[in-house]
Design a protein around this motif. Structure first.
Motif, PDB file in Angstrom:
ATOM      1  N   LEU A 164     -37.149  40.548 -22.255  1.00 36.83           N
ATOM      2  CA  LEU A 164     -37.940  41.637 -21.664  1.00 36.83           C
ATOM      3  C   LEU A 164     -38.372  41.243 -20.255  1.00 36.83           C
ATOM      4  O   LEU A 164     -39.493  40.761 -20.033  1.00 36.83           O
ATOM      5  N   ARG A 165     -37.504  41.467 -19.302  1.00 34.02           N
ATOM      6  CA  ARG A 165     -37.716  41.005 -17.932  1.00 34.02           C
ATOM      7  C   ARG A 165     -38.899  41.676 -17.242  1.00 34.02           C
ATOM      8  O   ARG A 165     -39.458  41.132 -16.282  1.00 34.02           O
ATOM      9  N   LYS A 166     -39.303  42.855 -17.688  1.00 32.07           N
ATOM     10  CA  LYS A 166     -40.414  43.558 -17.048  1.00 32.07           C
ATOM     11  C   LYS A 166     -41.738  43.342 -17.764  1.00 32.07           C
ATOM     12  O   LYS A 166     -42.759  43.890 -17.343  1.00 32.07           O
ATOM     13  N   LEU A 167     -41.728  42.552 -18.837  1.00 35.65           N
ATOM     14  CA  LEU A 167     -42.951  42.342 -19.606  1.00 35.65           C
ATOM     15  C   LEU A 167     -43.981  41.591 -18.769  1.00 35.65           C
ATOM     16  O   LEU A 167     -43.680  40.537 -18.201  1.00 35.65           O
ATOM     17  N   ARG A 168     -45.178  42.140 -18.697  1.00 35.68           N
ATOM     18  CA  ARG A 168     -46.252  41.523 -17.923  1.00 35.68           C
ATOM     19  C   ARG A 168     -47.434  41.105 -18.789  1.00 35.68           C
ATOM     20  O   ARG A 168     -48.169  40.198 -18.433  1.00 35.68           O
ATOM     21  N   ILE A 169     -47.633  41.773 -19.930  1.00 38.40           N
ATOM     22  CA  ILE A 169     -48.750  41.453 -20.822  1.00 38.40           C
ATOM     23  C   ILE A 169     -48.225  41.315 -22.244  1.00 38.40           C
ATOM     24  O   ILE A 169     -47.576  42.213 -22.763  1.00 38.40           O
ATOM     25  N   LEU A 170     -48.499  40.178 -22.861  1.00 39.89           N
ATOM     26  CA  LEU A 170     -48.108  39.923 -24.250  1.00 39.89           C
ATOM     27  C   LEU A 170     -49.336  39.442 -25.015  1.00 39.89           C
ATOM     28  O   LEU A 170     -49.945  38.427 -24.660  1.00 39.89           O
ATOM     29  N   ASP A 171     -49.688  40.172 -26.060  1.00 40.92           N
ATOM     30  CA  ASP A 171     -50.852  39.823 -26.878  1.00 40.92           C
ATOM     31  C   ASP A 171     -50.398  39.608 -28.317  1.00 40.92           C
ATOM     32  O   ASP A 171     -50.017  40.552 -29.015  1.00 40.92           O
ATOM     33  N   VAL A 172     -50.400  38.358 -28.756  1.00 38.48           N
ATOM     34  CA  VAL A 172     -50.030  38.019 -30.135  1.00 38.48           C
ATOM     35  C   VAL A 172     -51.151  37.224 -30.802  1.00 38.48           C
ATOM     36  O   VAL A 172     -50.912  36.438 -31.723  1.00 38.48           O
ATOM     37  N   ALA A 173     -52.367  37.416 -30.344  1.00 35.73           N
ATOM     38  CA  ALA A 173     -53.512  36.697 -30.890  1.00 35.73           C
ATOM     39  C   ALA A 173     -53.710  37.034 -32.367  1.00 35.73           C
ATOM     40  O   ALA A 173     -53.410  38.143 -32.813  1.00 35.73           O
ATOM     41  N   GLY A 174     -54.213  36.051 -33.109  1.00 31.92           N
ATOM     42  CA  GLY A 174     -54.574  36.311 -34.489  1.00 31.92           C
ATOM     43  C   GLY A 174     -53.413  36.547 -35.421  1.00 31.92           C
ATOM     44  O   GLY A 174     -53.504  37.401 -36.307  1.00 31.92           O
ATOM     45  N   ASN A 175     -52.314  35.809 -35.244  1.00 32.90           N
ATOM     46  CA  ASN A 175     -51.181  35.879 -36.159  1.00 32.90           C
ATOM     47  C   ASN A 175     -50.985  34.519 -36.837  1.00 32.90           C
ATOM     48  O   ASN A 175     -51.957  33.758 -36.971  1.00 32.90           O
ATOM     49  N   ARG A 176     -49.767  34.212 -37.236  1.00 31.14           N
ATOM     50  CA  ARG A 176     -49.484  32.937 -37.916  1.00 31.14           C
ATOM     51  C   ARG A 176     -48.410  32.148 -37.173  1.00 31.14           C
ATOM     52  O   ARG A 176     -47.621  31.416 -37.754  1.00 31.14           O
ATOM     53  N   ILE A 177     -48.397  32.287 -35.867  1.00 31.31           N
ATOM     54  CA  ILE A 177     -47.354  31.694 -35.036  1.00 31.31           C
ATOM     55  C   ILE A 177     -47.641  30.217 -34.780  1.00 31.31           C
ATOM     56  O   ILE A 177     -48.754  29.851 -34.386  1.00 31.31           O
ATOM     57  N   ARG A 178     -46.641  29.372 -35.004  1.00 31.17           N
ATOM     58  CA  ARG A 178     -46.779  27.942 -34.747  1.00 31.17           C
ATOM     59  C   ARG A 178     -46.121  27.536 -33.439  1.00 31.17           C
ATOM     60  O   ARG A 178     -46.574  26.611 -32.761  1.00 31.17           O
ATOM     61  N   VAL A 179     -45.043  28.249 -33.096  1.00 31.39           N
ATOM     62  CA  VAL A 179     -44.268  27.858 -31.923  1.00 31.39           C
ATOM     63  C   VAL A 179     -43.637  29.106 -31.324  1.00 31.39           C
ATOM     64  O   VAL A 179     -43.351  30.070 -32.033  1.00 31.39           O
ATOM     65  N   PHE A 180     -43.418  29.102 -30.012  1.00 39.20           N
ATOM     66  CA  PHE A 180     -42.840  30.245 -29.317  1.00 39.20           C
ATOM     67  C   PHE A 180     -41.321  30.116 -29.230  1.00 39.20           C
ATOM     68  O   PHE A 180     -40.765  29.027 -29.393  1.00 39.20           O
ATOM     69  N   PRO A 181     -40.613  31.230 -28.961  1.00 40.42           N
ATOM     70  CA  PRO A 181     -39.142  31.208 -28.950  1.00 40.42           C
ATOM     71  C   PRO A 181     -38.566  30.257 -27.909  1.00 40.42           C
ATOM     72  O   PRO A 181     -39.217  29.887 -26.928  1.00 40.42           O
ATOM     73  N   THR A 182     -37.303  29.898 -28.120  1.00 38.90           N
ATOM     74  CA  THR A 182     -36.619  28.922 -27.279  1.00 38.90           C
ATOM     75  C   THR A 182     -36.637  29.295 -25.802  1.00 38.90           C
ATOM     76  O   THR A 182     -36.827  28.448 -24.936  1.00 38.90           O
ATOM     77  N   ALA A 183     -36.450  30.571 -25.498  1.00 44.02           N
ATOM     78  CA  ALA A 183     -36.332  31.009 -24.104  1.00 44.02           C
ATOM     79  C   ALA A 183     -37.655  31.477 -23.517  1.00 44.02           C
ATOM     80  O   ALA A 183     -37.671  32.217 -22.532  1.00 44.02           O
ATOM     81  N   MET A 184     -38.780  31.036 -24.080  1.00 45.03           N
ATOM     82  CA  MET A 184     -40.090  31.473 -23.597  1.00 45.03           C
ATOM     83  C   MET A 184     -40.290  31.121 -22.131  1.00 45.03           C
ATOM     84  O   MET A 184     -40.944  31.849 -21.381  1.00 45.03           O
ATOM     85  N   GLU A 185     -39.711  30.019 -21.707  1.00 47.68           N
ATOM     86  CA  GLU A 185     -39.826  29.608 -20.306  1.00 47.68           C
ATOM     87  C   GLU A 185     -39.247  30.679 -19.380  1.00 47.68           C
ATOM     88  O   GLU A 185     -39.788  30.953 -18.303  1.00 47.68           O
ATOM     89  N   ASP A 186     -38.148  31.311 -19.807  1.00 45.45           N
ATOM     90  CA  ASP A 186     -37.548  32.388 -19.005  1.00 45.45           C
ATOM     91  C   ASP A 186     -38.507  33.549 -18.853  1.00 45.45           C
ATOM     92  O   ASP A 186     -38.614  34.156 -17.787  1.00 45.45           O
ATOM     93  N   LEU A 187     -39.206  33.885 -19.939  1.00 48.91           N
ATOM     94  CA  LEU A 187     -40.150  34.997 -19.905  1.00 48.91           C
ATOM     95  C   LEU A 187     -41.278  34.711 -18.919  1.00 48.91           C
ATOM     96  O   LEU A 187     -41.706  35.599 -18.175  1.00 48.91           O
ATOM     97  N   LEU A 188     -41.745  33.486 -18.888  1.00 53.33           N
ATOM     98  CA  LEU A 188     -42.809  33.129 -17.956  1.00 53.33           C
ATOM     99  C   LEU A 188     -42.319  33.187 -16.515  1.00 53.33           C
ATOM    100  O   LEU A 188     -43.035  33.638 -15.621  1.00 53.33           O
TER     101      LEU A 188
END
Length: 316
Positions: A164-188
């Protein structure tokens, strides 16, 4: 006298029927039916062909008839917050001009992959639901700028999210996530400005001792790795063979790439994590400075190389 969204009535003693009130509303562009007691979306709404904004928040809506979407092609905003929805019909993909959708505070357990075909959608709000996963197809929503999935039960975010190249705001608070996806660096790097991930059991950078088990590759894995290496050769005869065998092609398409050596492999892998320093200019949850990002490594031989910065994931 007729009223509401129901059919027109005929006056006693009159041979001329009054015009259908829906006909009068056909030019309506915005409709607010919030804070009522609707238990389902009124099916008559499908006749409002000019409708662009529809508010149905604060009702008791538990189901949506798929036929509702037939006449709402011009809809750009849909607000169904604070209802009792448990699922969305696949036919929702017919709202092809939708730009804003909010479904906070419902009981939705899954996102239909058809929803991800809404390429014009800019904001999607699904906080305070019962989601346990996000479909890989989320990556098709190429215009998405805000995605709010807080307070659900999501354990894993798909790699498609990082497309999602145009994504500017991501809110995933309060879930059960331990680790972010492999390509998270690209998103940042693509311009994510705000990330909210508090109240997740994120992995912490706390090294512990571990025992390495002897690697035993299956025959399938060894064959797959050989074929994947050969496919990199331009003149490989295997390229033609794989194209002619759809089953093999599909299997090999699920390959992974080692984060250390760059070689492709199939299923046998080491689950690892690296810790990314979050950009200081980005707005992020308080006290989160290191973001755990999933990495895959093909062997202990690669894992034992120095200075790659990856940590093995210890079982809790």
């Amino acid at each position: 006298m007729s009223c509401g969204l129901g059919p027109a009535c005929e006056e006693p003693g009159s041979s001329q029927q009054r015009s259908d009130p829906i006909q009068v509303l056909r030019m309506l562009t915005e409709l607010n039916l919030g804070n009522n007691i609707f238990e389902e979306v009124p099916e008559q709404l499908k006749y409002l062909n000019s409708l662009q904004k529809l508010h149905l928040f604060g009702n008791k809506i538990a189901t949506i008839s798929p036929t509702i979407f037939d006449g709402l092609e011009k809809l750009t905003l849909l607000n169904l917050n604070n209802n009792r929805l448990k699922y969305l019909p696949p036919e929702i993909h017919r709202l092809e001009n939708l730009e804003y959708m909010s479904l906070n505070n419902n009981q939705i357990g899954s996102i239909p992959k058809e929803l991800c075909s809404l390429e014009k959608l800019s904001e999607l709000h699904l906080s305070y639901n019962c989601l346990i996963m996000v479909p890989e197809e989320i990556g098709y929503m190429t215009n998405l700028r805000m995605l709010c999935l807080s307070r659900n039960q999501i354990e894993v975010l798909p790699d498609g999210l990082c497309k999602l190249r145009k994504l500017r705001i991501l809110d995933v608070a309060g879930n059960r996530i331990r680790v972010f996806p492999t390509a998270m660096e690209d998103l940042l790097l693509m311009g994510l400005k705000e990330l909210y991930c508090e109240d997740n059991p994120l992995l912490q950078k706390q090294p512990v001792c571990a025992i390495q088990e002897e690697e035993m590759l299956s025959l399938t894995e060894m064959t797959a790795r050989f074929i994947l290496r050969e496919l990199n050769e331009k003149d490989s005869v295997l390229q033609t063979a794989v194209k002619q065998n759809q089953e093999v092609g599909k299997l090999l398409s699920e390959k992974c790439v080692c984060a250390v050596c760059g070689q492709a492999f199939l299923t046998t892998r080491l689950e690892c994590v690296c810790f990314m320093h979050v950009k200081q200019k980005m707005k992020i949850s308080r006290n989160i400075h290191l973001l755990p990002v999933r990495k895959l490594i093909c062997s202990f031989q690669c894992f034992n190389l120095r200075d790659h910065g990856f940590f093995g994931v210890a079982e809790s």
